[in-house]
Design an enzyme around this catalytic site. Sequence first.
Site, PDB file in Angstrom:
ATOM      1  N   ARG A  40       0.812  -1.219   0.000  1.00 37.01           N
ATOM      2  CA  ARG A  40       0.000   0.000   0.000  1.00 37.01           C
ATOM      3  C   ARG A  40       0.847   1.271   0.000  1.00 37.01           C
ATOM      4  O   ARG A  40       0.416   2.302  -0.524  1.00 37.01           O
ATOM      5  CB  ARG A  40      -0.951   0.000   1.199  1.00 37.01           C
ATOM      6  CG  ARG A  40      -2.137  -0.909   0.954  1.00 37.01           C
ATOM      7  CD  ARG A  40      -3.065  -0.938   2.127  1.00 37.01           C
ATOM      8  NE  ARG A  40      -4.378  -1.453   1.735  1.00 37.01           N
ATOM      9  CZ  ARG A  40      -5.308  -1.832   2.594  1.00 37.01           C
ATOM     10  NH1 ARG A  40      -5.082  -1.742   3.893  1.00 37.01           N
ATOM     11  NH2 ARG A  40      -6.462  -2.280   2.163  1.00 37.01           N
ATOM     12  N   LYS A 202     -18.653 -16.391   3.664  1.00 40.95           N
ATOM     13  CA  LYS A 202     -20.070 -16.139   3.914  1.00 40.95           C
ATOM     14  C   LYS A 202     -20.824 -15.589   2.729  1.00 40.95           C
ATOM     15  O   LYS A 202     -20.430 -14.594   2.126  1.00 40.95           O
ATOM     16  CB  LYS A 202     -20.212 -15.178   5.091  1.00 40.95           C
ATOM     17  CG  LYS A 202     -19.804 -15.828   6.380  1.00 40.95           C
ATOM     18  CD  LYS A 202     -20.256 -15.004   7.549  1.00 40.95           C
ATOM     19  CE  LYS A 202     -20.074 -15.774   8.843  1.00 40.95           C
ATOM     20  NZ  LYS A 202     -19.993 -14.891   9.991  1.00 40.95           N
ATOM     21  N   GLY A 355      -9.380  -8.839   0.328  1.00 39.28           N
ATOM     22  CA  GLY A 355      -8.108  -8.951   1.040  1.00 39.28           C
ATOM     23  C   GLY A 355      -7.505 -10.336   0.981  1.00 39.28           C
ATOM     24  O   GLY A 355      -6.317 -10.502   0.679  1.00 39.28           O
ATOM     25  N   GLY A 378     -12.696  -4.131   1.466  1.00 44.01           N
ATOM     26  CA  GLY A 378     -14.057  -3.686   1.774  1.00 44.01           C
ATOM     27  C   GLY A 378     -14.566  -2.671   0.761  1.00 44.01           C
ATOM     28  O   GLY A 378     -15.714  -2.726   0.316  1.00 44.01           O
TER      29      GLY A 378
HETATM   30  P1  ADP Z   1     -11.802 -11.848   0.673  1.00 41.53           P
HETATM   31  O1  ADP Z   1     -11.032 -11.237   1.830  1.00 41.53           O
HETATM   32  O2  ADP Z   1     -10.898 -12.201  -0.473  1.00 41.53           O
HETATM   33  O3  ADP Z   1     -12.970 -10.994   0.279  1.00 41.53           O
HETATM   34  P2  ADP Z   1     -13.399 -13.438   2.462  1.00 41.53           P
HETATM   35  O4  ADP Z   1     -12.899 -12.660   3.621  1.00 41.53           O
HETATM   36  O5  ADP Z   1     -14.798 -13.283   2.058  1.00 41.53           O
HETATM   37  O6  ADP Z   1     -12.423 -13.220   1.191  1.00 41.53           O
HETATM   38  O7  ADP Z   1     -13.218 -15.000   2.757  1.00 41.53           O
HETATM   39  C1  ADP Z   1     -11.975 -15.546   3.091  1.00 41.53           C
HETATM   40  C2  ADP Z   1     -12.136 -16.601   4.144  1.00 41.53           C
HETATM   41  O8  ADP Z   1     -13.017 -17.628   3.718  1.00 41.53           O
HETATM   42  C3  ADP Z   1     -10.809 -17.280   4.428  1.00 41.53           C
HETATM   43  O9  ADP Z   1     -10.488 -17.085   5.788  1.00 41.53           O
HETATM   44  C4  ADP Z   1     -11.063 -18.752   4.117  1.00 41.53           C
HETATM   45  O10 ADP Z   1     -10.431 -19.626   5.010  1.00 41.53           O
HETATM   46  C5  ADP Z   1     -12.581 -18.843   4.257  1.00 41.53           C
HETATM   47  N1  ADP Z   1     -13.117 -19.990   3.503  1.00 41.53           N
HETATM   48  C6  ADP Z   1     -13.155 -20.150   2.169  1.00 41.53           C
HETATM   49  N2  ADP Z   1     -13.691 -21.343   1.847  1.00 41.53           N
HETATM   50  C7  ADP Z   1     -14.012 -21.955   3.015  1.00 41.53           C
HETATM   51  C8  ADP Z   1     -14.595 -23.219   3.353  1.00 41.53           C
HETATM   52  N3  ADP Z   1     -14.968 -24.093   2.405  1.00 41.53           N
HETATM   53  N4  ADP Z   1     -14.772 -23.504   4.655  1.00 41.53           N
HETATM   54  C9  ADP Z   1     -14.410 -22.618   5.603  1.00 41.53           C
HETATM   55  N5  ADP Z   1     -13.856 -21.428   5.362  1.00 41.53           N
HETATM   56  C10 ADP Z   1     -13.657 -21.093   4.077  1.00 41.53           C
HETATM   57 MG    MG Z   2     -11.412 -11.180   3.958  1.00 45.44          MG
END
Ligand code: ADP
Ligand code: MG
Length: 399
Positions: A40, A202, A355, A378
């Site tokens: 960053r 989620k 992230g 975010g």
């Molecule tokens: P990003 O930061 O890229 O937007 P998120 O924060 O939405 O992604 O999601 C990332 C998290 O989702 C990670 O901590 C990962 O371990 C979890 N995750 C992904 N697939 C699964 C799964 N099948 N079961 C449990 N956790 C999961």
């Molecule tokens: Mg995340």
Amino acid sequence: MTKRNVRDLTEQEARGKRALVRADFNIPLDDNREITDDTRIRAALPTIELLHKLGARIVLLSHLGRPKGKPDLRYSLLPVANRLAELTGRKVCFVESTDTDEALQATRALEDGEMLLLENTRFLGGEETNDPRLARALAELGDFFVNDAFGAAHRAHASTAGVAEHLRPAVAGLLMQTELDYLGGALDEPERPFVAILGGSKISGKIDVIEKLLPKVDALLIGGAMACTFYRAMGLETGKSLVEEDRVAMAKDLLARAGTRITLPHDATVARSIEDAKSAHDVPREGIPRDEAMFDIGPRSAASFARAIASARTVIWNGPMGVSETPPFDAGTLAVALAMAHATKGGATTIVGGGDSAAACAKAGLDKRMSHVSTGGGASLEFLEGKPLPGVEALDAAR
Ligand code: ADP
Ligand code: MG
């Protein structure tokens, strides 16, 4: 609406003037306050160099971490000032005081070609509440405003949105502009086929993005734990997988409306627990054992997602395909990242937001092989949801 950016400033507007620059120096630090990733800080350099070239005196603002509106040395920006001096080869004055009068004196003492960094904006009580008194005091610290903090643009804070109400010109920095160009370009005029890949834990956090992207994309590939909520909606056994029970009905409705545009993984890598990697094995999605959980998309799905990516001209990706922090559950995520890197080489526009997805790309050494990796998790999500970003809204309209 298109915003004015720092390239549109005239010599007259910039030379000898104090440029108040809101940057996003919210970088990760280890326990010894050593910077573990300076992406960053590097991302802010083009704006800083351009302002130097224009002859401005640079006053930098940023937040770091989540101090609670008062000074907390763990979140001091001093390490950032030092790294910035190393990266630019220029002197960076650091103002430790959180007294805005002292900061004002320091900005007035700046000479042409000099730059200073003020201490963490979240040490100030009114930052996160967007207190107009603080916004006015911050506005005193510059003669014009540059917002380059895309990662903080979804927050209406005093240093992101409030300050722009009292200081003109107020323009986007180069990083901010790049982020808006890539993300906005994908939403507004994507070269087709346009493929989106969504994952992460989620569905609740991504539902608005799904809704927004669904009418625009040619294909929406879904991985991560999110896929399990859809599986449940399809009536499949999901074992111990992460399922959001209260979103099953919503998932059902989405599937009914999406037709063939949503692609769910056909197979899964399952295990008894994340720690028990030795028990990991692949099953078709109809065969998830009752006492195991899906921790990644399976190899057949990874290959089919990679094929979809290979055929796309625009790809946008948010959220890992599995528990990417813990091998072997990173395989699906790596397959997607690699397919995107190949697509970039083939001339496609590839964008990573989020992230954890960005971290996975960087860990695999593939971040430089994407068209764009967003610096704001975010913020990029809210942008893709179609929400106005207060830090962008507050800026001058392009002429
Ligand atoms: P990003 O930061 O890229 O937007 P998120 O924060 O939405 O992604 O999601 C990332 C998290 O989702 C990670 O901590 C990962 O371990 C979890 N995750 C992904 N697939 C699964 C799964 N099948 N079961 C449990 N956790 C999961
Ligand atoms: Mg995340």
